[in-house]
Design a protein around this motif. Structure first.
Motif, PDB file in Angstrom:
ATOM      1  N   ARG A 176      19.802 -43.610 -17.402  1.00  0.00           N
ATOM      2  CA  ARG A 176      20.679 -43.694 -18.549  1.00  0.00           C
ATOM      3  C   ARG A 176      20.378 -44.276 -19.477  1.00  0.00           C
ATOM      4  O   ARG A 176      20.783 -44.114 -20.507  1.00  0.00           O
ATOM      5  CB  ARG A 176      22.103 -43.487 -17.936  1.00  0.00           C
ATOM      6  CG  ARG A 176      22.520 -44.992 -17.459  1.00  0.00           C
ATOM      7  CD  ARG A 176      24.222 -44.702 -16.956  1.00  0.00           C
ATOM      8  NE  ARG A 176      24.559 -46.079 -16.481  1.00  0.00           N
ATOM      9  CZ  ARG A 176      25.094 -47.071 -17.074  1.00  0.00           C
ATOM     10  NH1 ARG A 176      25.062 -47.023 -18.316  1.00  0.00           N
ATOM     11  NH2 ARG A 176      25.623 -48.085 -16.699  1.00  0.00           N
ATOM     12  N   ASN A 177      19.896 -45.703 -19.106  1.00  0.00           N
ATOM     13  CA  ASN A 177      19.507 -46.556 -20.248  1.00  0.00           C
ATOM     14  C   ASN A 177      18.319 -46.241 -21.062  1.00  0.00           C
ATOM     15  O   ASN A 177      18.071 -47.107 -22.137  1.00  0.00           O
ATOM     16  CB  ASN A 177      19.606 -48.125 -19.814  1.00  0.00           C
ATOM     17  CG  ASN A 177      20.860 -48.177 -19.251  1.00  0.00           C
ATOM     18  OD1 ASN A 177      21.843 -48.315 -19.642  1.00  0.00           O
ATOM     19  ND2 ASN A 177      20.735 -49.052 -17.886  1.00  0.00           N
ATOM     20  N   VAL A 178      17.331 -45.143 -20.725  1.00  0.00           N
ATOM     21  CA  VAL A 178      16.232 -44.892 -21.594  1.00  0.00           C
ATOM     22  C   VAL A 178      16.723 -44.051 -22.750  1.00  0.00           C
ATOM     23  O   VAL A 178      17.853 -43.377 -22.617  1.00  0.00           O
ATOM     24  CB  VAL A 178      15.388 -43.856 -20.506  1.00  0.00           C
ATOM     25  CG1 VAL A 178      14.345 -43.472 -21.422  1.00  0.00           C
ATOM     26  CG2 VAL A 178      14.814 -44.901 -19.209  1.00  0.00           C
ATOM     27  N   SER A 179      16.295 -44.435 -23.874  1.00  0.00           N
ATOM     28  CA  SER A 179      16.782 -43.903 -25.082  1.00  0.00           C
ATOM     29  C   SER A 179      16.499 -42.556 -25.482  1.00  0.00           C
ATOM     30  O   SER A 179      15.475 -42.102 -24.536  1.00  0.00           O
ATOM     31  CB  SER A 179      16.022 -44.667 -26.241  1.00  0.00           C
ATOM     32  OG  SER A 179      14.622 -44.183 -26.516  1.00  0.00           O
ATOM     33  N   LEU A 180      17.414 -41.970 -26.212  1.00  0.00           N
ATOM     34  CA  LEU A 180      17.148 -40.450 -26.356  1.00  0.00           C
ATOM     35  C   LEU A 180      15.684 -40.036 -26.932  1.00  0.00           C
ATOM     36  O   LEU A 180      15.483 -39.062 -26.713  1.00  0.00           O
ATOM     37  CB  LEU A 180      18.368 -40.152 -27.311  1.00  0.00           C
ATOM     38  CG  LEU A 180      18.392 -38.546 -27.643  1.00  0.00           C
ATOM     39  CD1 LEU A 180      18.539 -37.571 -26.443  1.00  0.00           C
ATOM     40  CD2 LEU A 180      19.493 -38.148 -28.818  1.00  0.00           C
ATOM     41  N   LEU A 181      15.338 -40.928 -27.841  1.00  0.00           N
ATOM     42  CA  LEU A 181      14.046 -40.788 -28.512  1.00  0.00           C
ATOM     43  C   LEU A 181      13.057 -40.540 -27.605  1.00  0.00           C
ATOM     44  O   LEU A 181      12.071 -39.737 -27.630  1.00  0.00           O
ATOM     45  CB  LEU A 181      13.691 -41.723 -29.646  1.00  0.00           C
ATOM     46  CG  LEU A 181      12.291 -41.627 -30.501  1.00  0.00           C
ATOM     47  CD1 LEU A 181      12.447 -42.217 -31.836  1.00  0.00           C
ATOM     48  CD2 LEU A 181      11.338 -42.056 -29.589  1.00  0.00           C
ATOM     49  N   ARG A 182      12.809 -41.583 -26.518  1.00  0.00           N
ATOM     50  CA  ARG A 182      11.679 -41.425 -25.567  1.00  0.00           C
ATOM     51  C   ARG A 182      11.890 -40.359 -24.693  1.00  0.00           C
ATOM     52  O   ARG A 182      11.000 -39.726 -24.376  1.00  0.00           O
ATOM     53  CB  ARG A 182      12.126 -42.919 -24.766  1.00  0.00           C
ATOM     54  CG  ARG A 182      11.451 -43.962 -25.418  1.00  0.00           C
ATOM     55  CD  ARG A 182      11.512 -45.503 -24.786  1.00  0.00           C
ATOM     56  NE  ARG A 182      10.736 -45.282 -23.664  1.00  0.00           N
ATOM     57  CZ  ARG A 182      11.049 -45.904 -22.625  1.00  0.00           C
ATOM     58  NH1 ARG A 182      12.190 -46.763 -22.570  1.00  0.00           N
ATOM     59  NH2 ARG A 182      10.314 -45.825 -21.359  1.00  0.00           N
ATOM     60  N   ARG A 183      13.145 -39.828 -24.308  1.00  0.00           N
ATOM     61  CA  ARG A 183      13.538 -38.868 -23.416  1.00  0.00           C
ATOM     62  C   ARG A 183      12.964 -37.748 -24.171  1.00  0.00           C
ATOM     63  O   ARG A 183      12.177 -36.787 -23.440  1.00  0.00           O
ATOM     64  CB  ARG A 183      14.873 -38.736 -22.974  1.00  0.00           C
ATOM     65  CG  ARG A 183      15.419 -39.685 -21.989  1.00  0.00           C
ATOM     66  CD  ARG A 183      16.552 -39.393 -21.241  1.00  0.00           C
ATOM     67  NE  ARG A 183      17.670 -38.986 -22.019  1.00  0.00           N
ATOM     68  CZ  ARG A 183      18.659 -39.752 -22.450  1.00  0.00           C
ATOM     69  NH1 ARG A 183      18.412 -40.871 -22.212  1.00  0.00           N
ATOM     70  NH2 ARG A 183      19.609 -39.288 -23.456  1.00  0.00           N
ATOM     71  N   THR A 184      13.415 -37.376 -25.440  1.00  0.00           N
ATOM     72  CA  THR A 184      12.918 -36.278 -26.282  1.00  0.00           C
ATOM     73  C   THR A 184      11.450 -36.298 -26.301  1.00  0.00           C
ATOM     74  O   THR A 184      10.665 -35.252 -26.201  1.00  0.00           O
ATOM     75  CB  THR A 184      13.777 -36.117 -27.427  1.00  0.00           C
ATOM     76  OG1 THR A 184      15.088 -36.492 -27.260  1.00  0.00           O
ATOM     77  CG2 THR A 184      13.298 -35.015 -28.236  1.00  0.00           C
ATOM     78  N   LEU A 185      10.931 -37.184 -26.577  1.00  0.00           N
ATOM     79  CA  LEU A 185       9.328 -37.298 -26.878  1.00  0.00           C
ATOM     80  C   LEU A 185       8.581 -36.960 -25.694  1.00  0.00           C
ATOM     81  O   LEU A 185       7.607 -36.381 -25.736  1.00  0.00           O
ATOM     82  CB  LEU A 185       8.779 -38.752 -27.360  1.00  0.00           C
ATOM     83  CG  LEU A 185       7.382 -38.902 -27.847  1.00  0.00           C
ATOM     84  CD1 LEU A 185       7.083 -38.091 -28.676  1.00  0.00           C
ATOM     85  CD2 LEU A 185       7.036 -40.482 -28.046  1.00  0.00           C
ATOM     86  N   GLY A 186       8.995 -37.390 -24.460  1.00  0.00           N
ATOM     87  CA  GLY A 186       8.330 -37.014 -23.065  1.00  0.00           C
ATOM     88  C   GLY A 186       7.231 -37.867 -22.912  1.00  0.00           C
ATOM     89  O   GLY A 186       7.086 -38.866 -23.397  1.00  0.00           O
ATOM     90  N   GLU A 187       6.266 -37.432 -22.109  1.00  0.00           N
ATOM     91  CA  GLU A 187       5.165 -38.107 -21.683  1.00  0.00           C
ATOM     92  C   GLU A 187       4.060 -38.022 -22.798  1.00  0.00           C
ATOM     93  O   GLU A 187       3.909 -37.056 -23.508  1.00  0.00           O
ATOM     94  CB  GLU A 187       4.506 -37.517 -20.408  1.00  0.00           C
ATOM     95  CG  GLU A 187       3.424 -38.073 -19.694  1.00  0.00           C
ATOM     96  CD  GLU A 187       2.985 -37.542 -18.600  1.00  0.00           C
ATOM     97  OE1 GLU A 187       3.342 -37.850 -17.325  1.00  0.00           O
ATOM     98  OE2 GLU A 187       2.073 -36.572 -18.703  1.00  0.00           O
ATOM     99  N   LEU A 188       3.555 -39.237 -22.828  1.00  0.00           N
ATOM    100  CA  LEU A 188       2.444 -39.441 -23.688  1.00  0.00           C
ATOM    101  C   LEU A 188       1.221 -39.813 -23.105  1.00  0.00           C
ATOM    102  O   LEU A 188       1.148 -40.449 -22.034  1.00  0.00           O
ATOM    103  CB  LEU A 188       2.793 -40.697 -24.690  1.00  0.00           C
ATOM    104  CG  LEU A 188       3.904 -40.705 -25.860  1.00  0.00           C
ATOM    105  CD1 LEU A 188       3.945 -41.830 -26.597  1.00  0.00           C
ATOM    106  CD2 LEU A 188       3.210 -39.535 -26.837  1.00  0.00           C
ATOM    107  N   VAL A 189       0.123 -39.238 -23.729  1.00  0.00           N
ATOM    108  CA  VAL A 189      -1.328 -39.427 -22.905  1.00  0.00           C
ATOM    109  C   VAL A 189      -1.939 -40.145 -24.146  1.00  0.00           C
ATOM    110  O   VAL A 189      -2.486 -39.821 -25.278  1.00  0.00           O
ATOM    111  CB  VAL A 189      -2.009 -38.156 -22.481  1.00  0.00           C
ATOM    112  CG1 VAL A 189      -3.422 -38.679 -22.023  1.00  0.00           C
ATOM    113  CG2 VAL A 189      -1.182 -37.771 -21.487  1.00  0.00           C
TER     114      VAL A 189
END
Length: 296
Positions: free
Chosen positions: A26-39
């Protein structure tokens, strides 16, 4: 393959690319969750480091300048929790983090990856379509068109013109600025031939941001647009109004084949004559000449 799994996320390296997956904590930011996986391809990296702390450490990736449209659009203004190129490492995994760093550094040396800036984006930017509601409006982008719609908090003078639809071909820049202290932030689109100094509060091509939870998501939309604009290392495009630019298309007629160099050279000479006689301005001549040179 090197891999480190943490609550903050999972980083994996297969020798050619790094796969960065945000955690579900739950501490992972909304931006990172929305961006998703990065390659991230190895060629986009300038370096990697690990910093130890008392209770937790931090893995950091440093990308080559110009490789990622998100970093360019955000201008280094993402906070640490929102930065997808940082990973919090628990103290009992310090050894794994150091091994991960060694593996990536060895690959960078073996492949002789330079650390200097690049002339094209090496990452595609956030996925589209994308829509974000924050501040005084909603910004949406489908890969070709930006749409700005206003809410009840929008200034009347700005909302009076109604929703805005901007083609990415009309845009020369996009800027995301987070709120800081008493200063509001904004997402601003600069339209070719229509520069403005109006505050975002009154600019119909801007969304004003007030520092709320969803504001950072506007950085993702800015990055998606930035990925489709000319790379910052490219030569600047003359600031010609969109309607005038469309009219100049006749100066490089579509019926010419790309391999018809003689016809293209004749067209260049005609453009030069039109420029010398004052029919075309310097900016219009440069725009039309660039279009022909690209076809040659």
């Amino acid at each position: 393959m090197a891999e480190i799994i943490q609550k903050d996320g999972t980083w994996a390296f297969d020798g050619d690319a790094l796969r960065l997956t945000p955690g579900r904590d739950r501490n992972v930011s909304l931006l990172r969750r929305t961006l998703g996986e990065l390659v991230v391809p190895l060629g986009a990296l300038a370096g990697v480091s690990f910093e130890q702390g008392r209770k937790a450490g931090r893995l950091r990736l440093r990308l080559r300048d110009g490789a990622d449209p998100l970093l360019h659009a955000s201008g280094g203004r993402l906070t640490e929790p929102d930065d997808p190129y940082q990973l919090i490492v628990e103290s009992d995994r310090y050894g794994v983090a150091e091994y991960f760093v060694d593996e990536v550094r060895s690959a960078l040396l073996l492949d002789e990856v330079p650390s200097d800036p690049v002339s094209e984006y090496l990452l595609p930017g956030p996925s589209v379509p994308l829509s974000v509601s924050a501040g005084d409006g909603t910004a949406s982008f489908d890969g070709e068109l930006v749409r700005l719609e206003w809410n009840w908090k929008t200034e009347d003078a700005k909302a009076a013109a109604g929703a805005r639809t901007l083609s990415v071909t009309e845009l020369v820049a996009v800027e995301w600025q987070p709120a800081a202290g008493l200063e509001n932030g904004h997402l601003r689109f600069t339209v070719r031939g229509a520069p403005t100094k109006a505050p975002p509060k009154y600019d119909p091509n801007s969304v004003e941001l007030w520092g709320f939870k969803k504001d950072p998501l506007m950085a993702l939309l800015a990055a998606a647009v930035q990925a489709r604009l000319p790379h910052p290392s490219a030569a600047p495009v003359p600031d010609v109004p969109p309607e005038r630019a469309r009219g100049l298309k006749r100066l490089a007629p579509p019926e010419l084949r790309e391999d018809d160099h003689d016809a293209l050279l004749r067209r260049l000479r005609e453009l030069g004559e039109l420029h010398r006689t004052g029919v075309l301005t310097d900016e219009e001549f440069t725009l039309a000449k660039q279009a022909i040179l690209k076809r040659m």
